[in-house]
Design a protein around this motif. Structure first.
Motif, PDB file in Angstrom:
ATOM      1  N   MET A  43      -0.326 -86.753  -7.033  1.00  0.00           N
ATOM      2  CA  MET A  43       1.085 -87.176  -6.928  1.00  0.00           C
ATOM      3  C   MET A  43       1.796 -85.776  -6.871  1.00  0.00           C
ATOM      4  SD  MET A  43       2.107 -89.087 -10.473  1.00  0.00           S
ATOM      5  CE  MET A  43       1.322 -90.734 -10.998  1.00  0.00           C
ATOM      6  N   VAL A  44       1.615 -84.207  -6.936  1.00  0.00           N
ATOM      7  CA  VAL A  44       2.412 -83.196  -6.293  1.00  0.00           C
ATOM      8  C   VAL A  44       2.105 -82.993  -4.628  1.00  0.00           C
ATOM      9  CG1 VAL A  44       1.882 -80.764  -6.910  1.00  0.00           C
ATOM     10  CG2 VAL A  44       1.557 -81.983  -9.160  1.00  0.00           C
ATOM     11  N   VAL A  45       0.741 -82.899  -4.861  1.00  0.00           N
ATOM     12  CA  VAL A  45       1.069 -82.684  -3.205  1.00  0.00           C
ATOM     13  C   VAL A  45       1.848 -83.984  -2.079  1.00  0.00           C
ATOM     14  CG1 VAL A  45      -1.142 -83.170  -1.516  1.00  0.00           C
ATOM     15  CG2 VAL A  45      -2.047 -81.930  -3.076  1.00  0.00           C
ATOM     16  N   GLY A  46       1.641 -85.221  -2.790  1.00  0.00           N
ATOM     17  CA  GLY A  46       1.746 -86.383  -2.385  1.00  0.00           C
ATOM     18  C   GLY A  46       3.736 -86.491  -2.406  1.00  0.00           C
ATOM     19  N   SER A  47       4.110 -85.639  -3.367  1.00  0.00           N
ATOM     20  CA  SER A  47       5.612 -85.452  -3.433  1.00  0.00           C
ATOM     21  C   SER A  47       6.225 -84.191  -2.016  1.00  0.00           C
ATOM     22  CB  SER A  47       5.742 -85.036  -5.354  1.00  0.00           C
ATOM     23  OG  SER A  47       5.753 -86.413  -5.538  1.00  0.00           O
ATOM     24  N   MET A  48       5.295 -82.924  -2.090  1.00  0.00           N
ATOM     25  CA  MET A  48       5.402 -82.116  -1.479  1.00  0.00           C
ATOM     26  C   MET A  48       5.386 -81.702  -0.043  1.00  0.00           C
ATOM     27  SD  MET A  48       5.118 -78.604  -3.668  1.00  0.00           S
ATOM     28  CE  MET A  48       3.184 -79.292  -4.801  1.00  0.00           C
ATOM     29  N   VAL A  49       4.681 -83.179   0.307  1.00  0.00           N
ATOM     30  CA  VAL A  49       3.860 -82.958   1.784  1.00  0.00           C
ATOM     31  C   VAL A  49       4.877 -84.584   2.405  1.00  0.00           C
ATOM     32  CG1 VAL A  49       2.279 -83.344   3.965  1.00  0.00           C
ATOM     33  CG2 VAL A  49       1.856 -82.129   1.348  1.00  0.00           C
ATOM     34  N   GLY A  50       5.794 -83.547   2.930  1.00  0.00           N
ATOM     35  CA  GLY A  50       7.172 -84.984   3.346  1.00  0.00           C
ATOM     36  C   GLY A  50       7.689 -84.658   4.257  1.00  0.00           C
ATOM     37  N   ALA A  51       8.544 -84.891   5.106  1.00  0.00           N
ATOM     38  CA  ALA A  51       9.510 -84.554   5.804  1.00  0.00           C
ATOM     39  C   ALA A  51       9.646 -82.889   5.932  1.00  0.00           C
ATOM     40  CB  ALA A  51      10.838 -85.274   6.224  1.00  0.00           C
ATOM     41  N   GLY A  52       9.494 -82.482   5.415  1.00  0.00           N
ATOM     42  CA  GLY A  52      10.109 -80.836   5.815  1.00  0.00           C
ATOM     43  C   GLY A  52       8.743 -80.313   6.222  1.00  0.00           C
ATOM     44  N   ILE A  53       7.810 -81.102   6.251  1.00  0.00           N
ATOM     45  CA  ILE A  53       6.571 -79.770   7.166  1.00  0.00           C
ATOM     46  C   ILE A  53       6.800 -79.515   8.733  1.00  0.00           C
ATOM     47  CG2 ILE A  53       4.381 -81.738   6.677  1.00  0.00           C
ATOM     48  CD1 ILE A  53       3.250 -79.280   5.411  1.00  0.00           C
ATOM     49  N   PHE A  54       7.149 -81.447   9.186  1.00  0.00           N
ATOM     50  CA  PHE A  54       7.314 -81.404  10.422  1.00  0.00           C
ATOM     51  C   PHE A  54       8.377 -80.995  10.783  1.00  0.00           C
ATOM     52  CE2 PHE A  54       4.742 -84.909   8.487  1.00  0.00           C
ATOM     53  CZ  PHE A  54       3.990 -85.151   8.750  1.00  0.00           C
ATOM     54  N   SER A  55       9.036 -80.213  10.278  1.00  0.00           N
ATOM     55  CA  SER A  55       9.964 -79.554  10.598  1.00  0.00           C
ATOM     56  C   SER A  55      10.367 -78.298  10.808  1.00  0.00           C
ATOM     57  CB  SER A  55      11.746 -79.911   9.643  1.00  0.00           C
ATOM     58  OG  SER A  55      11.188 -79.646   9.098  1.00  0.00           O
ATOM     59  N   ILE A  56       9.108 -77.715  10.037  1.00  0.00           N
ATOM     60  CA  ILE A  56       9.342 -76.016  10.117  1.00  0.00           C
ATOM     61  C   ILE A  56       8.856 -74.959  10.938  1.00  0.00           C
ATOM     62  CG2 ILE A  56       7.057 -74.314   9.324  1.00  0.00           C
ATOM     63  CD1 ILE A  56       7.064 -75.733   6.964  1.00  0.00           C
ATOM     64  N   PRO A  57       8.035 -75.912  12.450  1.00  0.00           N
ATOM     65  CA  PRO A  57       8.067 -74.537  13.376  1.00  0.00           C
ATOM     66  C   PRO A  57       8.849 -74.983  14.176  1.00  0.00           C
ATOM     67  CG  PRO A  57       6.261 -76.611  13.298  1.00  0.00           C
ATOM     68  CD  PRO A  57       7.125 -76.432  12.565  1.00  0.00           C
ATOM     69  N   ALA A  58      10.585 -75.174  14.128  1.00  0.00           N
ATOM     70  CA  ALA A  58      11.393 -74.743  14.638  1.00  0.00           C
ATOM     71  C   ALA A  58      12.294 -74.154  13.859  1.00  0.00           C
ATOM     72  CB  ALA A  58      12.539 -76.564  15.503  1.00  0.00           C
ATOM     73  N   ARG A  59      12.740 -74.536  12.885  1.00  0.00           N
ATOM     74  CA  ARG A  59      13.302 -73.475  11.742  1.00  0.00           C
ATOM     75  C   ARG A  59      13.188 -72.250  11.144  1.00  0.00           C
ATOM     76  NH1 ARG A  59      16.691 -75.804   7.961  1.00  0.00           N
ATOM     77  NH2 ARG A  59      17.333 -74.253   7.297  1.00  0.00           N
ATOM     78  N   PHE A  60      11.911 -72.557  11.012  1.00  0.00           N
ATOM     79  CA  PHE A  60      10.821 -70.819  11.580  1.00  0.00           C
ATOM     80  C   PHE A  60      10.977 -70.115  12.752  1.00  0.00           C
ATOM     81  CE2 PHE A  60      10.131 -71.537   7.816  1.00  0.00           C
ATOM     82  CZ  PHE A  60       9.833 -70.446   6.567  1.00  0.00           C
ATOM     83  N   GLY A  61      11.017 -70.689  14.161  1.00  0.00           N
ATOM     84  CA  GLY A  61      11.265 -70.409  14.915  1.00  0.00           C
ATOM     85  C   GLY A  61      12.659 -69.114  14.649  1.00  0.00           C
ATOM     86  N   ALA A  62      13.519 -70.416  14.852  1.00  0.00           N
ATOM     87  CA  ALA A  62      15.139 -69.888  15.226  1.00  0.00           C
ATOM     88  C   ALA A  62      14.957 -68.650  14.226  1.00  0.00           C
ATOM     89  CB  ALA A  62      15.719 -70.939  14.605  1.00  0.00           C
TER      90      ALA A  62
END
Length: 476
Positions: A17-36
């Motif tokens: 439940m913890v893993v499923g709750s945290m792993v959502g849309a956000g992880i798919f957006s990380i490369p560009a957010r951190f790259g910027a």
């Protein structure tokens, strides 16, 4: 006939439940957010700060689950116990509104993903994108009303859809990793000064909070745990696993693309990274997995948002009518109010220049407020020595943990900028009408002196925020 023990949740299920709750849309957006925002060095420091702070918060949930087993309403129950009804309402409303905003990020990301091949969807906030997102929103709404609460097959599909693209992504990017590219981006392209690095790190703070939202997943369902100790164990172990995944997804792309290339990727940027390495099929693979994952996550979080509002009504923090259920046992009024708010947020993205980033940052800001209250409650317990008896060692340890968790949550909230705090006040001030109605229903004094000060401060913040929006001082 099922017994009460049959309905209990195992330690492994709580961790999922913890893993499923945290792993959502956000992880798919990380490369560009951190790259910027930064390079590998800033990213490493960001995850050390975020990982350390969130680990302390995970320890807080672990400690409270054991020391306050009678509080089984999760995140807002702790705020109510520590600081009174209005603080409990603020925690419940913040978590609920943050969840609604989080659901908006799902729609934006889905339509942005499809927008790569269907131009009318753009970056997920065009009129066409909002129209089709609204159809999905209300289709899910009426499906839930019919009693679709927990479908095992949906959970299995969603879990597979999350895990397979992530594992494949990490394997392919690891094989394509080039040390020279990684080194070239290491300092983020800026000066080697503390101020520059700190500025880079600061701009990543809210996204690190967003991807950790869900850390309280086991706490929300604590009353179903076989052992109270399982709640804390699941919270900590689930957090550690997700942190490792996030660090890899953040750092490895710097070894396959230059930082400016990462920053310019459209969302979901993970698809763009994989497409750069293996061609178009990589983007398709990640995108399909993301859409399935996000739709499943939207279903789960829609239910969670409605449950939070429903439980708050049961606890007399919001009006009683929000506790109504239909014949299928669905909190019908809370679900309607929840999805109407999601619809309003969806329409507001028409006027946002960077709708996804704004919704992501606002989700983080709204959710950080309940986190601050939970950590502060744990600190209050240690200050009073409540529930520690003669265990001086545990008291000293938990006091340090709670202090760090409180400071971290406050730092993250303010590091996102006063813009997001003022925007949060615009939601909290009118939202407080629900609390006022609930108190009058019960014949209670609405606010005590401290709560009145909190409400006035929130209202002033809302007025300032509205004026700033009207004059262009705050741009969305």
């Amino acid at each position: 006939m099922s017994t009460e023990s049959d309905q209990k949740i195992s330690r492994l299920a709580l961790t999922a439940m913890v893993v499923g709750s945290m792993v959502g849309a956000g992880i798919f957006s990380i490369p560009a957010r951190f790259g910027a925002a930064t390079g590998p060095f800033g990213a490493i420091i960001s995850w050390i700060i975020a990982g350390g702070g969130m680990l302390m918060l995970a320890f807080v949930f672990q400690s409270l689950a054991v020391r306050k087993p009678e509080i089984d309403t999760g995140i807002y129950g702790y705020a109510t116990a520590g600081f009174g009804n209005y603080a409990g309402f603020i925690a419940a409303f913040g978590f609920w509104a943050g969840t609604c905003l989080g659901n908006v990020t799902y729609f934006i990301l889905i339509k942005s993903t499809i927008g790569a091949i269907v131009p009318m969807f753009g970056d997920g906030n065009t009129v066409s994108a909002i129209f089709f997102s609204s159809i999905i929103l209300w289709a899910f709404h009426f499906m839930i009303l019919r009693g679709v609460k927990e479908a095992a097959f949906i959970n299995q599909v969603v879990t597979i859809a999350k895990i397979i693209p992530l594992i494949l992504f990490l394997i392919i990017v690891a094989f394509a990793f080039q040390k020279d590219l990684f080194v070239a981006s290491f300092w983020g392209g800026g000066a080697y000064s503390f101020a520059d690095i700190f500025g880079q790190i600061r701009s990543t703070m809210l996204v690190t909070v967003f991807v950790f939202i869900g850390i309280e997943g086991a706490s929300v369902y604590s009353r179903f745990a076989r052992k109270r100790e399982d709640v804390g164990w699941a919270t900590v172990m689930g957090f550690v696993g997700v942190l490792c995944l996030l660090v890899l997804v953040t750092l490895l792309p710097f070894g396959v693309m230059f930082r400016p290339e990462l920053a310019s990727l459209r969302q979901p940027s993970m698809a763009g990274v994989l497409s750069h390495i293996v061609g178009p099929w990589g983007a398709w693979f990640v995108s399909i997995g993301l859409i399935i994952s996000v739709l499943g996550a939207f279903l789960a979080w829609s239910l969670l948002a409605a449950e939070v509002l429903f439980a708050a009504a049961k606890s007399k923090l919001v009006p009683e009518f929000l506790a109504r259920e239909n014949s299928n046992g669905v909190p019908v009024t809370a679900l309607w109010v929840t999805n109407i708010l999601v619809q309003v947020f969806l329409l507001s993205t028409l006027f946002a220049q960077e709708a996804f980033n704004l919704a992501l940052d606002m989700t983080s800001a709204m959710t950080l407020i309940p986190y601050v209250l939970v950590a502060a409650y744990a600190l209050k317990l240690t200050k009073k020595g409540e529930s520690y008896a003669d265990d001086a060692a545990a008291l000293a340890r938990d006091m340090k943990i709670a202090a760090v968790a409180t400071l971290y949550a406050l730092f993250m909230l303010f590091s996102g900028g006063f813009k997001h705090i003022l925007l949060a006040c615009i939601l909290f001030a009118p939202g407080s009408i629900m609390f006022i109605m609930a108190q009058r229903e019960q014949g209670n004094t609405v606010f005590n002196p401290i709560e009145k000060g909190m409400f006035i401060a929130t209202s002033v913040g809302a007025v300032v925020g509205i004026v700033a929006l009207a004059t262009g001082q705050i741009a969305i």
